[in-house]
Enzyme design. Structure first.
Site, PDB file in Angstrom:
ATOM      1  N   SER A 224       0.857  -1.184   0.000  1.00  0.00           N
ATOM      2  CA  SER A 224       0.000   0.000   0.000  1.00  0.00           C
ATOM      3  C   SER A 224       0.890   1.229   0.000  1.00  0.00           C
ATOM      4  CB  SER A 224      -0.951  -0.026   1.207  1.00  0.00           C
ATOM      5  OG  SER A 224      -1.848   1.070   1.158  1.00  0.00           O
ATOM      6  N   HIS A 251      -2.604  -1.125  -3.374  1.00  0.00           N
ATOM      7  CA  HIS A 251      -3.728  -0.224  -3.133  1.00  0.00           C
ATOM      8  C   HIS A 251      -3.525   1.024  -3.993  1.00  0.00           C
ATOM      9  CE1 HIS A 251      -4.300  -2.037   1.168  1.00  0.00           C
ATOM     10  NE2 HIS A 251      -4.645  -2.863   0.201  1.00  0.00           N
ATOM     11  N   ASP A 346      -4.322  -4.847   5.896  1.00  0.00           N
ATOM     12  CA  ASP A 346      -4.778  -5.700   4.800  1.00  0.00           C
ATOM     13  C   ASP A 346      -3.742  -6.786   4.528  1.00  0.00           C
ATOM     14  OD1 ASP A 346      -6.328  -6.612   2.642  1.00  0.00           O
ATOM     15  OD2 ASP A 346      -5.177  -5.388   1.223  1.00  0.00           O
TER      16      ASP A 346
END
Length: 403
Positions: A224, A251, A346
């Site tokens: 991310s 992401h 995540d």
């Protein structure tokens, strides 16, 4: 101590909106503003903020060149604000190449509506990046294109089985998969395995000679915040004849992923492209999940990917949890997974399923992360087989053999 911020934008509307949003949080202190890149460079050197929010298009000196000069003169974490267009994606990736740490969309409608979601996202990004003291003194993203690619298009077979056995006992090279107990915390377990005393963070790295590189049928890498530069660093280390297919989860908005994949493809010896539904897994091919979607393996044909619309109930689209869970079910112990830098957690839930299936999981070390969120979640849950510095991950993955 509050995170100090310099706000840079030639638009008084955006300067005011950004200041208004950030000033609403006591963890943040605005210490200055600038209306163009030249003023930003001067004030960065004078005020020494923890973080700079930077517009891309400005008079006198644009945001990209301002970032380059700031990184040379007074390195500071920079959060770019960019439009969600193809051109905005290209320019944002150039800013990350110049040394910016992260980016956020500059959607005029959301800013005019004073979107609470956007405000909260801005605040959390600023706080996380402002507290991060890691800076890339020499930006690497997008530099040094490799030699021309060679043809490496043989089809990945999902029905191959491995007869290889591990040459080193599993217990000598991997952490226990048992659920951690208070007496044996993840940090302590990792330290004991390495023989390195760093229980305060659990972030010390394994000696590379003690890391088992598994025979694998698929590699999955997720990231991310800070991920674009980290992914590039890892992927350029892989040879064109890399024996496994690779799935990438970053992401990133949908308008960015295609441009990002094209950029990586230009820089890497392996092939990289944005995944489409039905794509076949192939050795030396990295498929990047499209922003706003989810990437899984086809349950009926494990050598093909399924690209599905992102469920509104999911926080992350794409989500590393979804992809980890899918490959765990399909390939179990033949999965090599890597969790890179990023905010949030995540991938941690998916990592549990992956570990239960016998897969191998590496996490990026704290000292080399832009944000030690996603890797930390995996480490703290006792799921990491190894914690590696970013510079070592690609070269270690290059040792993978096709199972």
């Amino acid at each position: 101590m509050a995170v100090t911020v310099l706000v840079v934008d030639d638009s008084s509307f955006f300067r005011n909106r950004i200041q208004e949003a950030l000033s609403s949080d006591p963890r943040i202190k605005i210490i200055g503003t600038a209306v163009d890149g030249r003023e930003a460079v001067a004030k960065a050197k004078e005020l020494k903020p923890d973080l700079i929010t930077m517009d891309v298009e400005m008079p006198q000196l644009n945001g990209i060149e301002a970032v380059r000069q700031i990184m040379r003169q007074s390195p500071t974490n920079v959060l770019m604000l960019s439009s969600l267009t193809h051109e905005g994606a290209r320019v944002t990736l150039e800013a990350l190449e110049a040394g910016a740490a992260d980016y956020l969309s500059k959607d005029i409608r959301a800013w005019m509506d004073r979107s609470s979601v956007l405000r909260q996202e801005l605040i959390e990004r600023v706080v996380a990046l402002g507290k991060s003291r890691r800076l890339r003194s020499t930006p690497t993203f997008g530099r040094n294109p490799p030699p021309a690619k060679t043809d490496n298009s043989r089809v990945f077979r999902s029905d191959v089985t491995s007869s290889r056995s591990q040459s080193v006992p599993d217990s000598q090279n991997r952490l226990s998969r048992a659920r951690p107990t208070p007496e044996s915390s993840p940090a302590r377990a990792i330290d004991n395995a390495r023989g390195v005393a760093d229980a305060s963070s659990g972030a010390a790295t394994y000696p590379l000679t003690r890391i088992r590189v598994p025979d694998a049928r698929i590699v999955v890498i997720g990231a991310s915040t800070g991920g674009p530069a980290a992914l590039q660093k890892v992927l350029v280390s892989l040879p064109a004849e890399f024996p496994c297919p690779i799935l990438l989860v970053q992401h990133m908005p949908a308008t960015f992923t295609k441009v990002f994949a094209e950029r990586l493809n230009q820089q890497c010896k392996i092939r990289v492209r944005e995944a489409v539904d039905g794509d076949r897994l192939e050795p030396g091919l990295a498929l990047l999940c499209q922003g706003g979607m989810q990437m899984m393996l086809d349950p009926r044909q494990h050598d093909r990917v399924k690209i599905l619309p992102g469920d509104d109930r999911m926080t992350y689209k794409p989500s590393l949890d979804v992809t980890y869970a899918s490959v765990a079910k399909a390939f179990g112990p033949k999965v090599m997974a890597v969790t890179l830098t990023g905010m949030g957690a995540d991938g941690c839930d998916g990592a549990r399923l992956l570990k239960q299936a016998g897969g191998t999981l590496w996490a990026q070390s704290k000292d080399t992360c832009t944000i030690y969120g996603m890797p930390q979640a995996v480490v703290n849950a006792g799921l990491a087989d190894a914690v590696l510095d970013l510079d070592d991950i690609g070269s270690m993955l290059a040792k993978c053999r096709y199972a």
